[in-house]
Design an enzyme around this catalytic site. Sequence first.
Site, short mmCIF file in Angstrom:
data_model
loop_
_atom_site.label_atom_id
_atom_site.label_comp_id
_atom_site.label_asym_id
_atom_site.label_seq_id
_atom_site.Cartn_x
_atom_site.Cartn_y
_atom_site.Cartn_z
N GLU A 1 41.03 47.46 36.54
CA GLU A 1 39.82 47.79 35.76
C GLU A 1 38.58 47.31 36.50
O GLU A 1 38.62 46.38 37.29
CB GLU A 1 39.91 47.17 34.36
CG GLU A 1 40.20 45.68 34.35
CD GLU A 1 40.71 45.15 33.01
OE1 GLU A 1 41.28 45.92 32.22
OE2 GLU A 1 40.54 43.95 32.77
N HIS B 1 42.10 36.84 34.46
CA HIS B 1 40.68 37.00 34.12
C HIS B 1 40.51 36.99 32.60
O HIS B 1 41.47 37.18 31.85
CB HIS B 1 40.13 38.32 34.70
CG HIS B 1 40.87 39.53 34.21
ND1 HIS B 1 42.03 39.96 34.79
CD2 HIS B 1 40.62 40.38 33.18
CE1 HIS B 1 42.47 41.04 34.15
NE2 HIS B 1 41.64 41.31 33.17
N ARG C 1 49.50 37.89 28.71
CA ARG C 1 48.44 36.98 28.26
C ARG C 1 48.69 35.56 28.72
O ARG C 1 49.83 35.12 28.82
CB ARG C 1 48.32 37.05 26.74
CG ARG C 1 47.78 38.40 26.28
CD ARG C 1 47.61 38.50 24.77
NE ARG C 1 47.07 39.81 24.44
CZ ARG C 1 47.82 40.90 24.29
NH1 ARG C 1 49.13 40.81 24.42
NH2 ARG C 1 47.26 42.07 24.01
#
Length: 401
Positions: A139, A267, A286
């Site tokens: 992304e 991130h 996660r």
Amino acid sequence: MKLNGKTFHLKGKVQNYAWGGYSFLPALLGFDNIDNKPCAEYWMGAHPSAASIISDDTTSVALNELIASNPAETITSKVFEQFGELPYLFKILDVKDMLSIQVHPTKTEAAKGFDAEQAAGIPINAPHRNYKDRNHKPEVMVALSEFWLLHGFKQKDDLMQTLIEVQEFNVLMPLFKKGGYKGLYQMVMEMDQVYVDNMLAPLVKRELRRKAHNELTKHDAGWWVAKLFEGKDEVVNIDKGVFSIYFFNIVKAEAGEAVFQGAGVPHAYLEGQNVELMANSDNVLRGGLTPKHIDVPELLKHTLFEGVKPNVMKGNDIGNHAVYYPCPVPDFGIHKISLQGNSHEATASSLEIMIAVEGGAVINSSRNIVLKQGESVAILPGETYKIEASGKCVLYKAFVP
């Protein structure tokens, strides 16, 4: 299923996640948030869970249905053969509260993980499921305001300095010297909650005091740790993500600056508004700052254990009033188009989605469209168009490179 022309109005979908703000997206998109819901993301794309609606002003259809009915005309045969779908999802985000720490797998590992979970019979919507599809999820984000994020581990000397300066972390120094990034991260992520609380409670309380006395700025890990706990009655069950706030780079991007997040780089978005463009995937491992499922062994398997120097891109001026942010993936590309009483001309080589984030413009093509702030369009491959603005207009365009 036939629409007239090749340039269409596109209506996306607002996602009401708890971490979102209340006013930015309503103001941008021009709607009243009468229920006072958090408005976190605005999705533009063909993701089946929230596909955009495109319209030629007489007929409307979901973008994923239009693509499925005629992939060659809508996304090109080449893109369909390579990806089997529109390979990107375009978003506007308003981050009020910190998002979970995330790592995304490579395409190969995502496919392996998805197939293994399918074979094990884990339902696709199970809360402990890691892989929702067989795709990677790189992304890029371009800041629309001052934007703060965590991005990758600090470089070795900087992380060592953190372990020296934060007294609670002094005991972790020998571990980092011997076991490196993986040894350190694995240790804190596998630590029993009672030890986590014992180690971090004094630190959290100290950071709360320091923030209250204006001794911290957003460049300090302690500022974000204090923000996380402000207003809470007691400091217990401390999220292991707090370690990451100290171990990762805290990055500030100004409006118009971009950061790319590749596979393996841990991130988290901290605060601000941005334009985000990603591969069409929902694969997230996660690492904290969330009540959701954390699979530590799987997280460790896919995390890039090395120091990262964040690359905050200003974008490359490519002429024609456009700036390009290079992303090392075939799934998507992004341009920022800035007009001030002038025009931008192009021919779409893939399905393009464009949103006006400031001002308005007229798009002259097979169908002429007036585009106001907050409105989006979809342009089909092969369409030649000209965008003209009488005043200031800023647009972001997503495409397949």
